[in-house]
Design a protein around this motif. Structure first.
Motif, PDB file in Angstrom:
ATOM      1  N   PRO A 106       0.908  -1.236   0.051  1.00 11.65           N
ATOM      2  CA  PRO A 106      -0.113  -0.007   0.112  1.00 11.65           C
ATOM      3  C   PRO A 106       0.835   1.307  -0.090  1.00 11.65           C
ATOM      4  O   PRO A 106       0.307   2.192  -0.538  1.00 11.65           O
ATOM      5  CB  PRO A 106      -0.789  -0.113   1.232  1.00 11.65           C
ATOM      6  N   GLN A 107       2.053   1.221   0.827  1.00 15.22           N
ATOM      7  CA  GLN A 107       2.890   2.404   0.868  1.00 15.22           C
ATOM      8  C   GLN A 107       4.143   2.224   0.449  1.00 15.22           C
ATOM      9  O   GLN A 107       4.819   1.317   1.119  1.00 15.22           O
ATOM     10  CB  GLN A 107       2.701   2.958   2.383  1.00 15.22           C
ATOM     11  N   ILE A 108       5.026   2.923  -0.408  1.00 16.23           N
ATOM     12  CA  ILE A 108       6.213   2.724  -1.046  1.00 16.23           C
ATOM     13  C   ILE A 108       7.142   3.411  -0.002  1.00 16.23           C
ATOM     14  O   ILE A 108       8.247   2.935   0.171  1.00 16.23           O
ATOM     15  CB  ILE A 108       6.301   3.352  -2.534  1.00 16.23           C
ATOM     16  N   ASN A 109       6.714   4.201   0.939  1.00 19.83           N
ATOM     17  CA  ASN A 109       7.646   4.913   1.861  1.00 19.83           C
ATOM     18  C   ASN A 109       8.119   4.038   2.875  1.00 19.83           C
ATOM     19  O   ASN A 109       9.271   3.907   3.058  1.00 19.83           O
ATOM     20  CB  ASN A 109       6.754   6.237   2.565  1.00 19.83           C
ATOM     21  N   ASP A 110       7.166   3.380   3.178  1.00 17.93           N
ATOM     22  CA  ASP A 110       7.494   2.044   4.302  1.00 17.93           C
ATOM     23  C   ASP A 110       8.392   1.068   3.842  1.00 17.93           C
ATOM     24  O   ASP A 110       9.264   0.551   4.499  1.00 17.93           O
ATOM     25  CB  ASP A 110       6.344   1.563   4.889  1.00 17.93           C
ATOM     26  N   TRP A 111       8.299   0.848   2.584  1.00 15.77           N
ATOM     27  CA  TRP A 111       9.286  -0.232   1.679  1.00 15.77           C
ATOM     28  C   TRP A 111      10.651   0.262   1.477  1.00 15.77           C
ATOM     29  O   TRP A 111      11.609  -0.255   1.993  1.00 15.77           O
ATOM     30  CB  TRP A 111       8.644  -0.477   0.243  1.00 15.77           C
TER      31      TRP A 111
END
Length: 274
Positions: free
Chosen positions: A134-139
């Motif tokens: 859902p969130q590329i930032n956390d990846w």
């Protein structure tokens, strides 16, 4: 987000055995031939370079064919996936091939916590992975945390422009899905998986998200990564647009009509600064 992960995990747990049994994943060829590599890894051999002796981790490793391929190239590999059934198949494959690979069950968002920070020289992510997040930032935060200073991210992924297209439209390239990351997922209901099999799925609902190239690169830069390479390709390993593509001898699919119109996938590399 928890509901989305639960739906996707149920779907991938069902897919695992089907994929391992399918000729598309070439499990028997891996076992029979110690030099065999996955088509995905073979495609990027000129870009990977010499990885012998590197400590690497494959995020979202599924049944481990790419992970095994990287180990055969000399890296000391670990694999992480949220699907216990996928990891069961990955363990079986590695064992049958005599490779020592550590597989860990966890979400990508918990990767640094379960694997340790600054533990790896190489973080690898293969094609068809980021769309489940859902969130590329956390990846990006976990990728940077996993790498030692000077360590490298190697990512090959479907192009986000491709992900906007209607795959059921067989006469044109028609944009119907979001390019940019969006809080609400794209919801799919499909009883089939993408390999040759006579079995249908019971867990048919999946949630996916697109992430623009700018969003991916900006997130990596924010967490102390330096972009070193970005190459867009006119091919990818599956028939993403049925009726408009042909399969090449290299196992890659390309548009039949004016392939230069559309980037189908990309390879991105970045190094952790420090």
């Amino acid at each position: 987000m928890d509901d989305s992960f639960a739906l996707n995990k149920a779907n991938w747990n069902e897919r695992a055995a089907l994929h391992a049994a399918s000729p598309d994943y070439q499990i028997q060829l891996f076992i029979a031939s110690p030099a065999h590599l996955s088509e995905v890894v073979r495609f990027d051999l000129p870009r990977l370079g010499d990885i012998r002796g590197l400590r690497g981790v494959h995020l979202q490793c599924h049944i481990g064919t790419d992970t095994l391929s990287l180990a055969r190239l000399g890296a000391q590999m670990s694999g992480l996936d949220f699907s216990s059934a996928s990891l069961e198949q990955a363990h079986k494959l590695a064992s049958a091939c005599g490779e020592h690979i550590t597989f860990v069950e966890a979400s990508v968002y918990d990767a640094a916590k379960v694997l340790g920070t600054q533990s790896f020289d190489l973080v690898y992510t293969g094609i068809g992975a980021l769309n489940w997040l859902p969130q590329i930032n956390d990846w990006a935060r976990n990728v940077a945390a996993l790498l030692k200073p000077g360590g490298r991210l190697f990512l090959r992924e479907a192009h986000p422009v491709l992900m906007t297209l209607d795959e059921d439209c067989q006469h044109a390239l028609q944009i119907t899905q979001p390019y940019f990351e969006h809080s609400e997922p794209m919801v799919w209901d499909d009883e089939n998986t993408y390999v040759v099999t006579d079995t249908t799925l019971k867990a048919t609902i999946t949630h996916e998200w697109n992430h623009g190239l700018g969003e991916i690169i900006t997130a990596l830069l924010h967490y102390g990564m330096r972009l070193t390479a970005l190459e867009e390709h006119t091919s990818l390993p599956w028939e993403a647009l049925p009726g408009q593509m042909s399969l090449g001898e290299d196992g890659e699919w390309r548009l039949d009509n004016q392939p230069e119109r559309l980037p189908l996938s990309y390879t991105l590399q970045a190094v952790k600064v420090g």
